[in-house]
Design a protein around this motif. Sequence first.
Motif, PDB file in Angstrom:
ATOM      1  N   VAL A  30       0.840  -1.202   0.000  1.00 57.20           N
ATOM      2  CA  VAL A  30       0.000   0.000   0.000  1.00 57.20           C
ATOM      3  C   VAL A  30       0.876   1.254   0.000  1.00 57.20           C
ATOM      4  O   VAL A  30       0.627   2.205  -0.751  1.00 57.20           O
ATOM      5  N   ALA A  31       1.923   1.252   0.836  1.00 55.43           N
ATOM      6  CA  ALA A  31       2.824   2.412   0.892  1.00 55.43           C
ATOM      7  C   ALA A  31       3.510   2.630  -0.455  1.00 55.43           C
ATOM      8  O   ALA A  31       3.639   3.776  -0.918  1.00 55.43           O
ATOM      9  N   GLU A  32       3.944   1.553  -1.105  1.00 51.01           N
ATOM     10  CA  GLU A  32       4.583   1.682  -2.415  1.00 51.01           C
ATOM     11  C   GLU A  32       3.601   2.187  -3.463  1.00 51.01           C
ATOM     12  O   GLU A  32       3.957   3.007  -4.323  1.00 51.01           O
ATOM     13  N   PHE A  33       2.346   1.729  -3.396  1.00 55.89           N
ATOM     14  CA  PHE A  33       1.351   2.180  -4.376  1.00 55.89           C
ATOM     15  C   PHE A  33       1.027   3.658  -4.164  1.00 55.89           C
ATOM     16  O   PHE A  33       0.878   4.413  -5.131  1.00 55.89           O
ATOM     17  N   GLU A  34       0.929   4.086  -2.894  1.00 63.49           N
ATOM     18  CA  GLU A  34       0.669   5.497  -2.632  1.00 63.49           C
ATOM     19  C   GLU A  34       1.836   6.365  -3.112  1.00 63.49           C
ATOM     20  O   GLU A  34       1.625   7.474  -3.612  1.00 63.49           O
ATOM     21  N   GLN A  35       3.055   5.853  -2.979  1.00 61.47           N
ATOM     22  CA  GLN A  35       4.211   6.581  -3.521  1.00 61.47           C
ATOM     23  C   GLN A  35       4.119   6.661  -5.041  1.00 61.47           C
ATOM     24  O   GLN A  35       4.400   7.709  -5.633  1.00 61.47           O
ATOM     25  N   LEU A  36       3.680   5.574  -5.691  1.00 63.99           N
ATOM     26  CA  LEU A  36       3.492   5.570  -7.137  1.00 63.99           C
ATOM     27  C   LEU A  36       2.434   6.604  -7.540  1.00 63.99           C
ATOM     28  O   LEU A  36       2.592   7.296  -8.549  1.00 63.99           O
ATOM     29  N   LEU A  37       1.356   6.730  -6.755  1.00 64.30           N
ATOM     30  CA  LEU A  37       0.325   7.725  -7.049  1.00 64.30           C
ATOM     31  C   LEU A  37       0.896   9.149  -6.974  1.00 64.30           C
ATOM     32  O   LEU A  37       0.512  10.020  -7.768  1.00 64.30           O
ATOM     33  N   ARG A  38       1.795   9.391  -6.024  1.00 68.67           N
ATOM     34  CA  ARG A  38       2.409  10.720  -5.926  1.00 68.67           C
ATOM     35  C   ARG A  38       3.254  11.009  -7.169  1.00 68.67           C
ATOM     36  O   ARG A  38       3.209  12.115  -7.729  1.00 68.67           O
ATOM     37  N   VAL A  39       4.015  10.008  -7.594  1.00 68.38           N
ATOM     38  CA  VAL A  39       4.834  10.167  -8.804  1.00 68.38           C
ATOM     39  C   VAL A  39       3.932  10.366 -10.017  1.00 68.38           C
ATOM     40  O   VAL A  39       4.186  11.227 -10.881  1.00 68.38           O
ATOM     41  N   ALA A  40       2.837   9.585 -10.073  1.00 72.67           N
ATOM     42  CA  ALA A  40       1.906   9.718 -11.202  1.00 72.67           C
ATOM     43  C   ALA A  40       1.241  11.085 -11.184  1.00 72.67           C
ATOM     44  O   ALA A  40       1.032  11.700 -12.241  1.00 72.67           O
ATOM     45  N   ALA A  41       0.892  11.599  -9.981  1.00 69.99           N
ATOM     46  CA  ALA A  41       0.292  12.930  -9.881  1.00 69.99           C
ATOM     47  C   ALA A  41       1.265  13.995 -10.383  1.00 69.99           C
ATOM     48  O   ALA A  41       0.860  14.938 -11.081  1.00 69.99           O
TER      49      ALA A  41
END
Length: 191
Positions: free
Chosen positions: A129-140
Motif C-alpha cells: 500500500v505504501a509503495e502504491f501510494e508513492q506511485l500515485l504521488r509520482v503519477a500525480a
Amino acid sequence: MVAAGQLDGCYQGDGRARRFDPQKVAAALGQRLDPGQLMGNGAGTASALAQMKAASPEGNIELPLSQAQPKPRGERLSDDDQDGYALARTQKAIEEARKLKRQNAEAEGQYVLASEAQLEIKRLIGQEVAEFEQLLRVAARAVADELNVDFKAARKILLDKWRDHRDRRSRQLTEEATAPELSESEKAEDI
C-alpha cells in the motif's frame, strides 16, 4: 504406604531385600487398582496381573480390577465408576497424540501459526500500500507536468479515489472472511 503402615504384614525383609506377598497386598489395598496404572508407563500392569493369575498355584487369585461384563451402550456411567476415569484418560491420550501430530507437522513446515502468518501478511500488505501510494504521488507529478495542472490538486484526486477504493475493498473482504469454510484437505487433517 509402607512408611504409613498401610502394608504392615504384607512383606518380609527391609530395604531392597523387602519382598511383598501379592495376595496380602491386594487384600490390604481393598482389591482396588487405579485404572490409570493400566495406561501409559504402567501399560504392562494388566499383562503382569494376568501372568500372576496364571502362575497362581490355585489359579484363583482375584485381580484388583474385576473383569466385569461390559456395560450396555448408551447407559450413563455412575459418578464413582472407574470406567469413566479410564475413558477420560483415553480421550486425553488421543488429544495429546493429535497435538503432537500438529506440532510435528508444524516443525516440518507443513503448518505455520496463524498469528505469525497474519502479522507477515499485514506487513507485506502495508508495504505494498505504501509503495502504491508513492506511485500515485509520482503519477500525480507526471499528470501535473504533462497537463500543466496543479500537482497538489492532481495528487489529492488520485489519493482520494485510491483510498475510497481501498476502504470499499477492505469492507468487502472483511465480510467474506467472517465465515471461512475448511477445505477438504483441512478437514482430513483432523487436528
